[in-house]
Design an enzyme around this catalytic site. Structure first.
Site, PDB file in Angstrom:
ATOM      1  N   LYS A 103       0.846  -1.182   0.000  1.00 14.07           N
ATOM      2  CA  LYS A 103       0.000   0.000   0.000  1.00 14.07           C
ATOM      3  C   LYS A 103       0.884   1.236   0.000  1.00 14.07           C
ATOM      4  O   LYS A 103       2.010   1.220   0.486  1.00 14.07           O
ATOM      5  CB  LYS A 103      -0.955   0.035   1.199  1.00 14.07           C
ATOM      6  CG  LYS A 103      -0.349   0.156   2.568  1.00 14.07           C
ATOM      7  CD  LYS A 103       0.123   1.517   3.049  1.00 14.07           C
ATOM      8  CE  LYS A 103      -0.907   2.607   2.873  1.00 14.07           C
ATOM      9  NZ  LYS A 103      -0.356   3.916   3.394  1.00 14.07           N
ATOM     10  N   THR A 140       5.890   5.892   2.847  1.00 12.98           N
ATOM     11  CA  THR A 140       4.679   5.600   3.619  1.00 12.98           C
ATOM     12  C   THR A 140       4.048   4.447   2.943  1.00 12.98           C
ATOM     13  O   THR A 140       3.118   4.575   2.207  1.00 12.98           O
ATOM     14  CB  THR A 140       3.693   6.722   3.688  1.00 12.98           C
ATOM     15  OG1 THR A 140       3.556   7.067   5.030  1.00 12.98           O
ATOM     16  CG2 THR A 140       2.290   6.381   3.422  1.00 12.98           C
ATOM     17  N   GLU A 154      -0.536   9.715  -5.628  1.00 11.37           N
ATOM     18  CA  GLU A 154      -1.655  10.643  -5.448  1.00 11.37           C
ATOM     19  C   GLU A 154      -1.721  11.636  -6.609  1.00 11.37           C
ATOM     20  O   GLU A 154      -0.817  12.442  -6.814  1.00 11.37           O
ATOM     21  CB  GLU A 154      -1.504  11.375  -4.112  1.00 11.37           C
ATOM     22  CG  GLU A 154      -1.741  10.442  -2.934  1.00 11.37           C
ATOM     23  CD  GLU A 154      -1.333  11.010  -1.601  1.00 11.37           C
ATOM     24  OE1 GLU A 154      -1.757  10.442  -0.580  1.00 11.37           O
ATOM     25  OE2 GLU A 154      -0.587  11.999  -1.574  1.00 11.37           O
ATOM     26  N   ASN A 187      -3.844  15.916  -0.572  1.00  9.66           N
ATOM     27  CA  ASN A 187      -3.094  16.135   0.665  1.00  9.66           C
ATOM     28  C   ASN A 187      -3.630  17.303   1.474  1.00  9.66           C
ATOM     29  O   ASN A 187      -3.528  17.314   2.707  1.00  9.66           O
ATOM     30  CB  ASN A 187      -1.608  16.301   0.359  1.00  9.66           C
ATOM     31  CG  ASN A 187      -0.947  14.975   0.066  1.00  9.66           C
ATOM     32  OD1 ASN A 187      -0.670  14.203   0.975  1.00  9.66           O
ATOM     33  ND2 ASN A 187      -0.756  14.665  -1.208  1.00  9.66           N
ATOM     34  N   SER A 205      -9.732  15.680   6.397  1.00 12.12           N
ATOM     35  CA  SER A 205     -11.125  16.115   6.488  1.00 12.12           C
ATOM     36  C   SER A 205     -12.076  14.987   6.158  1.00 12.12           C
ATOM     37  O   SER A 205     -11.679  13.923   5.734  1.00 12.12           O
ATOM     38  CB  SER A 205     -11.361  17.292   5.552  1.00 12.12           C
ATOM     39  OG  SER A 205     -11.062  16.941   4.214  1.00 12.12           O
TER      40      SER A 205
END
Length: 408
Positions: free
Chosen positions: A181, A192, A279, A403, A408
């Site tokens: 992942k 990460t 991303e 990011n 949120s």
């Protein structure tokens, strides 16, 4: 959307004898998503791991290192939604509690369980939710749940990442299956990113730690999305020792070579999948640097290119503003670099020669390549015979949005 990457099909993922996997919804951060995964290992399995070099490493990384040094490992427990990093002594206590809770349910010692966490940094790990979810995860454990596990460890990933290969070792079919992942805060050493690979091959346990390091060096330590080295990177290699061949004690044997190559292929696919799902990524870029005095300086140049926001945004825009690549090579830290020896290629297009624009280069040719979803940047330094490469992606508007909105 990820770059030329689709979710794995269940029929393409081979179970590994000696490994069962269970997944549950524990509500670690958000309700209604798979966020708790357990690996249950048969007795006799050998386990090795490679972890982040970030000095501000997460609590579970510290606990994993302790437990791997202490004896045989029988289970892994992984949560998403919370990294348990930047949490001090309390975080360490919670990581140990996560291992202890798993061990109690399995009749093991806490040191036989490796804990892993990924998600938001500097928030307390909700161990109570993990403990409440563990019975369901353990009850779900099946040999064929690799695809579910790939889903269960996702955070900002858009697709699960899992690959399998089978090879012959001394006439015996051996399986290699892995999941990973990661999509952001990705930079080697490691990123990460979580990666788990298992094989039923019989491997001399004394070889496994160096194998894990070599696999990481050839794969996860050659990828970058944004240059940020995470607090939680972990790559674990498991050999269950259940295949019916003699133990591999030498990688130079035909069986040893075939097994190692299969494991490296799976590791590279897992690492490249992270970049393909970076991303906001729209392009997958190989940066290869040749002609260095050693691989270290080749990697300096490659990472300077791969980390440059100016280079990465130019790729997103399909803008052949390729002087940015030469500038990145120039500030890579090769102090005695002679710019007159630099050659730059974009796929088949010779862009620069002897440090300046190639006489035959046309911007239309550069733009043709820049519009592709997969691109190779090749730089020749003209200093020696060493070469190395990294894999990266472009920077899009979506990277900032993802990011900016992450919590949120």
């Amino acid at each position: 959307m990820p770059v030329n990457l689709t979710a794995p099909r269940a029929e393409d993922l081979f179970p590994v004898p000696g490994v069962r996997i269970g997944v549950a919804e524990a509500g670690v951060r958000k309700a209604g998503r798979k966020d708790l995964t357990v690996f249950l290992l048969d007795e006799g399995a050998a386990v090795a791991g490679v972890f982040t070099r970030n000095r501000f490493c997460a609590a579970p990384v510290q606990v994993c290192r302790e437990h791997l040094a202490g004896g045989p490992i029988r289970a892994l427990v992984i949560n998403t939604g919370n990294a348990n990093a930047g949490t001090g002594a309390d975080g360490l206590a919670r990581a140990r509690a996560m291992s202890a809770a798993t061990a109690r349910l399995l009749g093991l010692q806490p040191t036989q369980v490796l804990p892993f966490s990924t998600g938001v940094i500097m928030e307390p790990l909700p161990v109570d939710r993990i403990e409440a979810g563990l019975p369901a995860a353990i009850a779900d454990a099946r040999a064929g749940h690799w695809g579910r596990a790939a889903e269960g460890i996702m955070t900002t990933d858009t697709v699960p990442k899992a690959f399998s290969r089978q090879v012959q070792v001394e006439g015996v079919t051996v399986t290699v299956t892995g999941i990973s992942k990661g999509a952001g805060m990705i930079r080697p050493n490691m990123a990460t990113m979580l990666g788990f690979m298992a094989t039923d091959a019989r491997i001399d346990p004394s070889l496994l730690q160096s194998l894990a390091f070599d696999l990481a060096e050839g794969s996860f330590n050659r990828v970058t999305v944004d240059g940020d080295t995470s607090t939680n990177d972990s790559f674990v290699v498991i050999a269950t020792q259940q295949a019916g061949h003699a133990p591999v004690t030498d990688w130079a044997t035909p069986g040893g070579r075939a097994l190692r190559e299969a494991m490296m292929e799976v590791a590279r696919l897992l690492a490249q999948a992270i970049v393909r799902d970076g991303e906001g990524a729209t392009k997958f870029i190989t940066v290869r640097v040749e002609g260095g005095r050693d691989r270290g300086e080749c990697l300096k140049a490659a990472y300077a290119i791969a980390h440059s926001p100016l280079v990465k945004t130019a790729f997103f825009a399909s803008d052949p503003n390729l002087g940015r690549i030469l500038a990145a090579v120039g500030y890579a830290g090769i102090d005695d670099l002679d710019q007159g020896g630099i050659e730059l290629y974009l796929d088949d297009v010779h862009v620069a020669t002897r440090g300046g624009r190639h006489p035959a280069y046309q911007e239309a040719d550069g733009q043709r390549v820049m519009k592709q979803s997969e691109i190779t940047v090749r730089v020749q330094l003209g200093r020696g015979d060493a070469a190395d490469q990294v894999w990266t992606c472009d920077f899009s508007h979506d990277y900032v949005s993802i990011n900016a909105d992450y919590r949120s």
